[in-house]
Design an enzyme around this catalytic site. Structure first.
Site, PDB file in Angstrom:
ATOM      1  N   CYS A   1      -0.718   4.343   2.351  1.00 23.83           N
ATOM      2  CA  CYS A   1      -0.559   4.309   3.808  1.00 23.83           C
ATOM      3  C   CYS A   1      -0.280   2.872   4.236  1.00 23.83           C
ATOM      4  CB  CYS A   1      -1.769   4.901   4.528  1.00 23.83           C
ATOM      5  SG  CYS A   1      -3.354   4.251   4.011  1.00 23.83           S
ATOM      6  N   SER A   2      -1.309   2.136   4.605  1.00 22.00           N
ATOM      7  CA  SER A   2      -1.078   0.775   5.088  1.00 22.00           C
ATOM      8  C   SER A   2      -2.340  -0.053   4.932  1.00 22.00           C
ATOM      9  CB  SER A   2      -0.648   0.824   6.548  1.00 22.00           C
ATOM     10  OG  SER A   2      -1.573   1.596   7.274  1.00 22.00           O
TER      11      SER A   2
ATOM     12  N   CYS B   1       0.884  -1.159   0.000  1.00 23.91           N
ATOM     13  CA  CYS B   1       0.000   0.000   0.000  1.00 23.91           C
ATOM     14  C   CYS B   1       0.917   1.203   0.000  1.00 23.91           C
ATOM     15  CB  CYS B   1      -0.917   0.034   1.218  1.00 23.91           C
ATOM     16  SG  CYS B   1      -1.903   1.553   1.279  1.00 23.91           S
TER      17      CYS B   1
END
Lengths: 119, 190
Positions: free
Chosen positions: B95-96, B92
């Site tokens: 972000c995450s 990603c």
């Protein structure tokens, strides 16, 4: 004791082969608050991803990602401010009250906000 | 930070936006009930049940929910199948974003800037650091997760596992193999 062993010995922190998923209980709390507020419909997950991303890409963010949950918390505060829920001054005041309560609470007793001598 | 989070929790509770008991349930869920074992069961079923594998290919969201692993963020899932000519890997960059319902919470390195930036630019060197050496003629495809769409890598089934039941197969499926930074374990390694 290795980091992995330390993680296993801590009963409330989830561990994987990289060590604990949360490094401290407050990280789990901050994580869960975002999940709960999203489920309540305060913001979409897309909005959250973008707010979090902005914090993660800030120039002073740690290169190794070690401040991930600090960013997470800042993103949550930013989101709450943008939604008109609560602003930084109110959070600052109550944080200080918790610090005062902690200092006024004898060791071994639960820290309660009512213990704040400045309240 | 702990005091600040407590302050926030107090304010949000007073405003009726969160219920501390519900917060505890969420924490407990992610600490104990959700994790890569869920994803491993999805992969093991895909290996042993061609009809399920086909469903997973067409509609991973529904196929995964059928095993009881629903997403909390309303995200869609896509299963990407490794094959003899393609290796898949997930990142990603924003972000995450991560498939929590099948893999639990992301590992530290997944959230860290080096992986997020290098996985797309130079996936082979990242794979090498994870100890994964692929044949030069095998293509590497990198999938960038979003808030709406998360990916689950279905690793190749190791040779020598003919006739194994799903439980035995699931033990070969590592978290990293479902992110694409690893391969499934070989039978002799278990």
């Amino acid at each position: 004791m290795s980091r992995h062993d330390a993680a296993r010995l801590s009963p409330h922190l989830p561990a994987d082969s990289d060590g604990p998923v949360f490094a401290a209980p407050w990280q789990a709390q901050a994580f869960a608050m975002v999940v709960a507020l999203h489920e309540r419909g305060l913001f979409s997950w897309d909005e959250w991803a973008h707010t979090l991303s902005t914090e993660l890409k800030a120039p002073d963010a740690a290169a190794d990602g070690s401040d991930y949950y600090d960013c997470w918390l800042r993103a949550l505060e930013r989101m709450l401010a943008s939604k008109g829920v609560v602003g930084a001054p109110e959070i600052d005041d109550l944080t200080e009250a918790w610090h005062r309560a902690a200092r006024a609470t004898p060791h071994g007793r639960p820290i309660l906000l009512e213990n704040d001598p400045g309240a | 930070m702990a005091a600040r989070v407590r302050a926030l929790e107090t304010i949000l509770t007073q405003k009726g936006l969160i219920d501390p008991a519900a917060i505890d349930v969420i924490v407990d869920t992610y600490e104990t009930k959700v994790g890569p074992r869920n994803g491993a069961r999805v992969v093991a079923k895909a290996w042993s049940d061609p009809a399920f594998a086909d469903w997973l290919r067409r509609d991973a969201t529904a196929a995964i929910v059928s095993l009881g692993y629903g997403g909390r963020q309303g995200e869609h899932m896509q299963a990407v199948f490794n094959s003899s000519d393609t290796h898949n890997m997930v990142v990603c960059t924003l972000c995450s974003c991560y498939p929590w319902s099948v893999l639990g919470l992301p590992p530290v390195w997944y959230k860290a800037p080096p992986y997020r930036s290098r996985a797309v630019i130079d996936p082979r060197s990242v794979l090498a650091e994870f100890g994964v050496e692929l044949p030069a003629d095998k293509a590497v495809r990198v999938w960038d997760s979003t808030a709406e769409l998360r990916y689950l890598v279905i690793p190749e089934r190791p040779a020598g596992t003919e006739g194994w039941d799903e439980e035995r197969l699931a033990a070969l499926v590592t978290r990293d193999s479902m992110i694409g930074t690893g391969l499934a374990r070989e039978p002799e390694a278990t």
